[in-house]
Design a protein around this motif. Structure first.
Motif, mmCIF file in Angstrom:
data_model
loop_
_atom_site.group_PDB
_atom_site.id
_atom_site.type_symbol
_atom_site.label_atom_id
_atom_site.label_comp_id
_atom_site.label_asym_id
_atom_site.label_seq_id
_atom_site.Cartn_x
_atom_site.Cartn_y
_atom_site.Cartn_z
ATOM 1 N N CYS A 63 0.833 -1.206 0.000
ATOM 2 C CA CYS A 63 0.000 0.000 0.000
ATOM 3 C C CYS A 63 0.867 1.255 0.000
ATOM 4 C CB CYS A 63 -0.888 0.037 1.242
ATOM 5 S SG CYS A 63 -1.747 -1.490 1.550
ATOM 6 N N ARG A 64 0.201 2.370 -0.265
ATOM 7 C CA ARG A 64 0.850 3.679 -0.124
ATOM 8 C C ARG A 64 -0.053 4.493 0.796
ATOM 9 N NH1 ARG A 64 1.377 5.460 -5.356
ATOM 10 N NH2 ARG A 64 3.504 4.677 -5.512
ATOM 11 N N GLU A 65 0.539 5.050 1.867
ATOM 12 C CA GLU A 65 -0.307 5.735 2.857
ATOM 13 C C GLU A 65 0.489 6.783 3.626
ATOM 14 O OE1 GLU A 65 -1.214 3.386 6.422
ATOM 15 O OE2 GLU A 65 0.080 1.824 5.623
ATOM 16 N N GLU A 66 -0.279 7.617 4.292
ATOM 17 C CA GLU A 66 0.321 8.604 5.203
ATOM 18 C C GLU A 66 0.612 7.875 6.514
ATOM 19 O OE1 GLU A 66 0.881 11.977 4.902
ATOM 20 O OE2 GLU A 66 0.386 11.782 2.784
ATOM 21 N N ILE A 67 1.860 7.889 6.968
ATOM 22 C CA ILE A 67 2.162 7.090 8.161
ATOM 23 C C ILE A 67 2.449 7.935 9.401
ATOM 24 C CG2 ILE A 67 3.021 5.068 6.892
ATOM 25 C CD1 ILE A 67 5.874 6.087 7.604
ATOM 26 N N ALA A 68 2.469 9.260 9.231
ATOM 27 C CA ALA A 68 2.824 10.107 10.375
ATOM 28 C C ALA A 68 1.636 10.274 11.315
ATOM 29 C CB ALA A 68 3.291 11.474 9.880
ATOM 30 N N VAL A 69 1.850 9.959 12.589
ATOM 31 C CA VAL A 69 0.812 10.214 13.592
ATOM 32 C C VAL A 69 1.414 11.088 14.701
ATOM 33 C CG1 VAL A 69 -0.673 8.214 13.250
ATOM 34 C CG2 VAL A 69 1.322 8.003 14.705
ATOM 35 N N TYR A 70 0.593 11.989 15.168
ATOM 36 C CA TYR A 70 1.045 12.953 16.167
ATOM 37 C C TYR A 70 1.032 12.310 17.558
ATOM 38 C CZ TYR A 70 0.418 16.685 19.551
ATOM 39 O OH TYR A 70 0.508 17.480 20.660
ATOM 40 N N ARG A 71 2.044 12.627 18.328
ATOM 41 C CA ARG A 71 2.072 12.165 19.723
ATOM 42 C C ARG A 71 2.637 13.329 20.557
ATOM 43 N NH1 ARG A 71 5.432 6.884 20.484
ATOM 44 N NH2 ARG A 71 4.030 6.095 18.877
ATOM 45 N N PRO A 72 1.908 13.792 21.569
ATOM 46 C CA PRO A 72 2.421 14.948 22.326
ATOM 47 C C PRO A 72 3.696 14.608 23.094
ATOM 48 C CG PRO A 72 0.441 14.066 23.355
ATOM 49 C CD PRO A 72 0.630 13.302 22.100
ATOM 50 N N ALA A 73 4.534 15.623 23.223
ATOM 51 C CA ALA A 73 5.807 15.418 23.937
ATOM 52 C C ALA A 73 5.527 15.243 25.421
ATOM 53 C CB ALA A 73 6.711 16.635 23.724
ATOM 54 N N THR A 74 6.189 14.269 26.028
ATOM 55 C CA THR A 74 5.960 14.030 27.454
ATOM 56 C C THR A 74 6.720 15.062 28.270
ATOM 57 O OG1 THR A 74 7.735 12.433 27.334
ATOM 58 C CG2 THR A 74 5.508 11.564 27.288
ATOM 59 N N GLY A 75 6.098 15.568 29.341
ATOM 60 C CA GLY A 75 6.757 16.512 30.240
ATOM 61 C C GLY A 75 6.775 17.924 29.737
ATOM 62 N N SER A 76 6.055 18.240 28.638
ATOM 63 C CA SER A 76 6.033 19.626 28.147
ATOM 64 C C SER A 76 4.853 20.365 28.731
ATOM 65 C CB SER A 76 5.942 19.631 26.629
ATOM 66 O OG SER A 76 4.740 19.052 26.226
#
Lengths: 391, 92
Positions: free
Chosen positions: A378-391
């Motif tokens: 497949c071809r897909e968007e693989i980026a998923v957001y994850r908030p930075a810990t401790g910010s």
């Protein structure tokens, strides 16, 4: 018969004599209009004329040495004369009309139109709280007050309108559209790979890239960081934004039993009920619940004329179908095709806008079950957001 | 020639000379509408009415309408309408 003739009243008459044509001519000269004159034999003619001219026509026929005999009467005067002799029928018709007129002052049917996310049940409950429910006296409603109260009861609605036609009320609603957030309120963080694959394209809008095009990444690997160190000041933290397109490989499996219970109809029974003003009267003994191992088809026959009136009477027919279950072998090919289709649907859902470049399906039987495996590139968007810990 | 017929012809002749429409002079007009309706205007009465034949007196003579299931659908002093399956029309 035309409407005007029906209103005036019409008679079918028979003219008999040596020369009935003479009578026709005499009628014409006297100004008596007639129609549909048909000859029965050489001495008999049948024709239609207005009921009010019948007596005069009989006199003219006599003068023409013919005889005029009335065969039948039709139209409003004849019906009125007949009804005069049937007082009970007239009274019953009058009573029905009165009941119909009185019934149309109550709303027996309430339609809700235009709802999307708010359920019809919620709107109906709110309407009932405002006094709008089946069987309520609609001339007592204040449409503006009802709509205002409905908007207060359901803040999700932006507009409501109430109209009544006969004994049918229609409530039209429009739902409030929430304003989309203009600025992202998400905290600083980075982007991570949601699948293992090879990066084909990368467009970083915010943050610093940690990988480059052509590189292989594994699931969970950081792609873009939101931490931006500065040589002159403190490190800045942003919410990373990027479009990372990658070629990925997926493998999905599904299984189904090769034997299933086939249902065959074992008999039907019919039962009836009547709903009067929302109260149900069963014409059968026992519970109205569906017995185990049975299906039920309910058909309702409301007493109404669409768009004209609705009465609070509904005849309900319940057809109870009994089924027998017997084990049957599944068609392997059909089952494989069905499972493959379901796996593809599930894969497309997971890709979330990505595309399937190619795929293969394999099937195997084991332990009385069919296992189907789908392998796809497949071809897909693989980026998923994850908030930075401790910010 | 009967007196009525003579008068009718005279009226037609006069209307022709004065270039007036024939209808104004009371001249018989026969209109066949398809094969199912015949309208006779300026008639002088019915001579015969059966299911197979209708004869109408006019200033120009007798109009004979032959057909099947004929009936007089409307009749007044000015015009009459014969309906049914009309097979032939004759001016006698």
């Amino acid at each position: 018969m035309r409407a005007a003739e029906f209103m005036r009243g019409s008679v079918r008459a028979e003219i008999s004599g040596v020369e009935p044509e003479r009578c026709l001519n005499a009628l014409t000269l006297s100004g008596i209009a007639f129609r549909e004159a048909v000859s029965e034999d050489a001495f008999t003619l049948r024709l239609s004329l207005d009921a009010r001219d019948a007596a005069e026509a009989a006199r003219i026929a006599e003068r023409s040495q013919c005889a005029l005999r009335l065969l039948r009467e039709s139209g409003v005067p004849a019906v009125r004369r007949r009804l005069r002799r049937r007082a009970a029928l007239l009274a019953a018709a009058g009573l029905c009309f009165a009941l119909l007129a009185a019934g149309s002052l109550f709303a027996w049917e309430i339609d809700v139109v235009g709802e999307e996310s708010v359920t019809e049940g919620e709107i109906r409950r709110a309407l009932a709280a405002c006094g709008v429910y089946p069987g309520s006296f609609w001339p007592g409603w204040d449409a503006d007050a009802v709509c205002n109260r409905l908007l207060l009861e359901l803040p999700e609605l932006s507009w409501a309108g109430l109209s009544v036609s006969g004994s049918r009320a229609e409530v039209r609603v429009r739902e409030r559209i929430e304003k989309p957030p203009i600025v992202s309120e998400e905290p600083p963080g980075g982007l991570f790979a949601r699948s293992t694959g090879i990066i084909e394209r990368m467009e970083v809008l915010a943050g610093a890239p940690l990988v480059s095009e052509g590189e292989a990444v594994v699931e969970g690997e950081a792609l873009v960081t939101g931490e931006l160190p500065s040589p002159v000041g403190e490190t800045r933290y942003v919410r990373a934004q990027a479009k990372v397109t990658a070629r990925t490989w997926h493998e999905l499996s599904a299984c189904a039993p090769l034997e299933y219970s086939a249902l065959s109809e074992a008999g039907t029974s019919m039962r009836w009920a009547l709903e009067i003003c929302g109260r149900r009267v069963n014409f059968f003994f026992g519970s109205s619940q569906t017995p185990p191992g049975c299906g039920k088809i309910i058909t309702e026959y409301p007493l109404r004329l669409e768009g004209v009136f609705t009465l609070p009477l509904t005849l309900i027919r319940e057809r109870v179908l009994r089924y027998d279950a017997a084990p049957a072998a599944a068609d392997t090919e059909a089952l494989t095709a069905e499972l493959s289709e379901q796996l593809l649907t599930e894969l497309r859902r997971r890709l979330d806008g990505g595309e399937v470049l190619n795929y293969s399906v394999s099937a195997a039987e084991s332990g009385g079950a069919l296992y189907v495996t789908l392998r796809a590139e497949c071809r897909e968007e693989i980026a998923v957001y994850r908030p930075a810990t401790g910010s | 020639m009967p007196k009525g017929e003579k008068l009718s012809r005279l009226a037609a002749e006069l209307a022709d000379r004065l270039e007036l429409p024939a209808g104004t002079a009371g001249v018989m007009r026969l209109t066949l509408l398809g094969g199912g309706r015949a309208l006779v205007e300026n008639h002088r009465g019915i001579a015969l009415c059966t299911r197979e034949r209708v004869e109408v007196r006019t200033g120009a003579g007798l109009v004979r309408i032959d057909g099947e299931a004929l009936s007089l659908d409307a009749l007044d002093r000015e015009a009459l309408l014969v309906t049914g399956r009309i097979l032939s029309l004759e001016l006698l």
